[in-house]
Design a protein around this motif. Sequence first.
Motif, PDB file in Angstrom:
ATOM      1  N   TYR A 115       9.398 -13.111  13.485  1.00  9.08           N
ATOM      2  CA  TYR A 115      10.436 -13.903  12.830  1.00  9.08           C
ATOM      3  C   TYR A 115      10.380 -13.873  11.302  1.00  9.08           C
ATOM      4  N   GLN A 116       9.201 -13.572  10.747  1.00 11.01           N
ATOM      5  CA  GLN A 116       9.040 -13.657   9.294  1.00 11.01           C
ATOM      6  C   GLN A 116       8.522 -12.347   8.713  1.00 11.01           C
ATOM      7  N   SER A 117       9.023 -11.239   9.218  1.00 16.46           N
ATOM      8  CA  SER A 117       8.514  -9.938   8.772  1.00 16.46           C
ATOM      9  C   SER A 117       8.788  -9.691   7.286  1.00 16.46           C
ATOM     10  N   ASP A 118       9.946 -10.159   6.790  1.00 16.32           N
ATOM     11  CA  ASP A 118      10.247  -9.967   5.361  1.00 16.32           C
ATOM     12  C   ASP A 118       9.237 -10.707   4.493  1.00 16.32           C
ATOM     13  N   HIS A 123       4.562 -10.560   0.835  1.00 16.81           N
ATOM     14  CA  HIS A 123       3.289 -11.098   0.351  1.00 16.81           C
ATOM     15  C   HIS A 123       2.097 -10.185   0.658  1.00 16.81           C
ATOM     16  N   PHE A 124       2.210  -9.401   1.713  1.00 22.13           N
ATOM     17  CA  PHE A 124       1.140  -8.466   2.074  1.00 22.13           C
ATOM     18  C   PHE A 124       1.760  -7.081   2.274  1.00 22.13           C
ATOM     19  N   ILE A 168      -0.826  -3.204   7.513  1.00 12.92           N
ATOM     20  CA  ILE A 168      -1.087  -3.683   6.153  1.00 12.92           C
ATOM     21  C   ILE A 168      -2.230  -2.922   5.480  1.00 12.92           C
ATOM     22  N   ILE A 169      -3.315  -2.692   6.209  1.00 11.17           N
ATOM     23  CA  ILE A 169      -4.495  -2.067   5.601  1.00 11.17           C
ATOM     24  C   ILE A 169      -4.449  -0.550   5.679  1.00 11.17           C
ATOM     25  N   PHE A 170      -3.952  -0.016   6.800  1.00 10.76           N
ATOM     26  CA  PHE A 170      -4.028   1.430   7.019  1.00 10.76           C
ATOM     27  C   PHE A 170      -2.719   2.157   6.768  1.00 10.76           C
TER      28      PHE A 170
END
Length: 252
Positions: A115-118, A123-124, A168-170
């Motif tokens: 629901y909050q992908s944007d 932020h990340f 996010i990391i990879f």
Amino acid sequence: MLFISMLIMGMIIGFIGIGGAGITIALLTVGFGVKIHTALAVALSSMVFTTMSGAYSHFREGNVIPKTGAVLGLSGVIGAFLGANVSNLISPPVLGKMSGSIMLLSAVLLYIKVYQSDWLFRHFPPKEGLLEGNKLFFYGGIAGCLNGFISGAFGIGAAAFIQLTLMIIFGIPVLYAIGTCMMVILPISIAGGAGYILNGQLDLLIFVQTLVGQSVGAYLGAKLTRLAPRPVLKFFMVAMSASGGLAMMFFY
């Protein structure tokens, strides 16, 4: 009753497309009074077979980043086996609350992703380009062990944790993150299940009923997915994960 319940749950799992380990644990412990260590053993062992076909299918479709998946999956084996053995040292009441907390955290992460992908990627922001070389092995080893430990200790597939880690990391796009996640979960569930089996926690009869019921149900439920509006699917994806955690927190 156990088989019928797992059949119905399998249909729901197939319908909304989630792993269902958390709600399986909640149903076994809260609904049928199964010891939590046995429930964790059953959930992880069943996940081996339910994940296998999905991982193979994603690999055939080219939705997997094999090198990244291999690094996280192999390091996850260590974490999962360690987590399963640590879990066996924790008293059932404490473990029940801890498992419920992790399930609720997983539901929160799933809600953010759905629901909050944007907001999430604002932020990340994901890394640009895939991690390679020493950074891949360093970060992959740490992330794999941590996610493996969570899965092994608390019996969940940790898909929400793994997918967000991959994105996010990879730097892995969402479609490939889903496929690679399936590849990572497979060895983790094998190692976690083995840890519980070696400690004598697996009940074979419960395992067979759970595996067969959910497999048949998931096959039937998947055929109905296209009939549901997308908002309904998104709601039940989060609600199923949250309900398992709430049941463990308040009724176990």
